[in-house]
Design an enzyme around this catalytic site. Structure first.
Site, PDB file in Angstrom:
ATOM      1  N   GLU A 145      43.851  41.914  27.056  1.00  0.00           N
ATOM      2  CA  GLU A 145      44.959  42.498  27.799  1.00  0.00           C
ATOM      3  C   GLU A 145      46.310  42.100  27.225  1.00  0.00           C
ATOM      4  O   GLU A 145      47.229  42.924  27.138  1.00  0.00           O
ATOM      5  CB  GLU A 145      44.875  42.101  29.277  1.00  0.00           C
ATOM      6  N   HIS A 181      37.382  40.241  41.589  1.00  0.00           N
ATOM      7  CA  HIS A 181      37.772  41.629  41.334  1.00  0.00           C
ATOM      8  C   HIS A 181      38.242  42.326  42.607  1.00  0.00           C
ATOM      9  O   HIS A 181      38.144  43.552  42.712  1.00  0.00           O
ATOM     10  CB  HIS A 181      36.605  42.404  40.726  1.00  0.00           C
TER      11      HIS A 181
END
Length: 330
Positions: A66, A135
């Site tokens: 990322e 998550h």
């Protein structure tokens, strides 16, 4: 049926895909990049088919880093492109927080207005899908804390379809938080709907007795709560913040000035939340309009449980919003 009232049935996912298709088709500077956005069609299927339509130069699969691909997006924006960077889920954005906070958000300021970063970053947020503690975060409030970026939370089909174009036109970095529970939501999308006003919140339901102030995945729960309250003779106004930074404080305070009571609903943790910011702004600006203390409905301050019944207990639910409204009204 006239075009002004015509509507097409679609889903939130399909509306987002059509927004991406329109962006890619209308401006050669726009490209999409992220993990699995190409051949796989996106972790949540939003970009399915776009690789075949626009090719690998415009729809780019990236390595699992990322920090690297958000940094590449910043560089492309500085060079005149209009990149759309997809991060799978909000927790992975923490791996690129240095790029977002120290580069994207600050370069315009630190360059004396010379280096704009017209970058759009999309990511999935929220819980309710049994994805457990790693998550299921709602961290959009963290990003709304950062000067130099715009933070958006589309909650409706219209916003999913028409929010991207003005986001790409914004000279500042824009972060779009898409609640994971919304992708399969379907409904009628008016063909007359147009670009979204990114500077203002939306009144999703007018009311006179209490203001329910929320955004993103909690909007449907607030609307359901308003239905239940209406059956009891309580008229609830539902405000969809939509833009979390800059916050449309005027819309919030105007609503509270009409209803004299407020409930802030936020799926994030209560401490240091957007609900806390909304409550503070109400206290600062329209304190003497209040007939009751501002109520807050937030998630339990625990890592999100995996078990379905525990996850539901940890999240704000319609019954919790109704109960908070009663505390303010009764």
């Amino acid at each position: 049926m006239g075009t002004e009232t015509a509507a097409a049935t679609t889903t939130y996912r399909e509306a987002m895909r059509e927004a991406l298709r329109e962006a890619l088709g209308s401006d050669d500077r726009v490209f999409l990049m992220g993990e699995d956005v190409g051949r796989y069609g996106g972790c949540f299927g939003v970009s399915l088919g776009l690789l075949e339509e626009f090719g690998p130069e415009r729809v780019r699969d990236t390595p699992l880093s990322e920090s690297a691909f958000v940094g590449a997006g910043i560089g492309a924006a500085l060079a005149g492109m209009r990149p759309i960077v997809e991060i799978m889920t909000v927790n992975f954005s923490l791996l690129a927080l240095d790029q977002i906070l120290n580069n994207a958000a600050t370069l315009l300021h630190m360059s004396g207005g010379q280096l704009a970063v017209p970058l759009v970053i999309r990511m999935t947020t929220g819980a309710g899908r049994q994805l457990a503690a790693q998550h299921s975060h709602s961290l959009e409030g963290w990003y709304a804390h950062i000067p130099g970026i715009r933070v958006l939370a589309p909650a409706t089909l219209e916003d999913a379809r028409h929010l991207l174009a003005p986001a790409l036109a914004d000279p500042d970095p824009v972060l779009i938080f898409e609640h994971g529970s919304l992708y399969n939501v379907s409904g009628e999308l008016p063909t007359s709907a147009g670009p979204v006003d990114l500077d203002h919140a939306a009144i999703r339901r007018p009311g006179t007795d209490i203001s329910l102030i929320t955004y993103g995945g909690s909007l449907s729960k607030a609307l359901a709560a308003a239905d239940e309250l209406a059956a009891e003779g309580i008229s609830a106004e539902v405000i969809d913040l939509r833009t979390l930074r800059p916050l449309d404080v005027a819309a919030v305070t105007a609503s509270v000035a009409r209803t004299h009571r407020a409930v802030a609903v936020d799926e994030a943790w209560r401490t240091g939340s957007l609900a806390a910011e909304v409550s503070a702004r109400i206290a600062e600006d329209v304190f003497y309009e209040l007939d009751a203390p501002v109520e807050r409905v937030c998630s339990a301050e625990v890592p999100m449980p995996y078990a379905r019944q525990l996850e539901e207990a940890a999240l704000p639910q319609t019954a919790d919003i109704v109960a908070a409204a009663h505390r303010a009204v009764d």
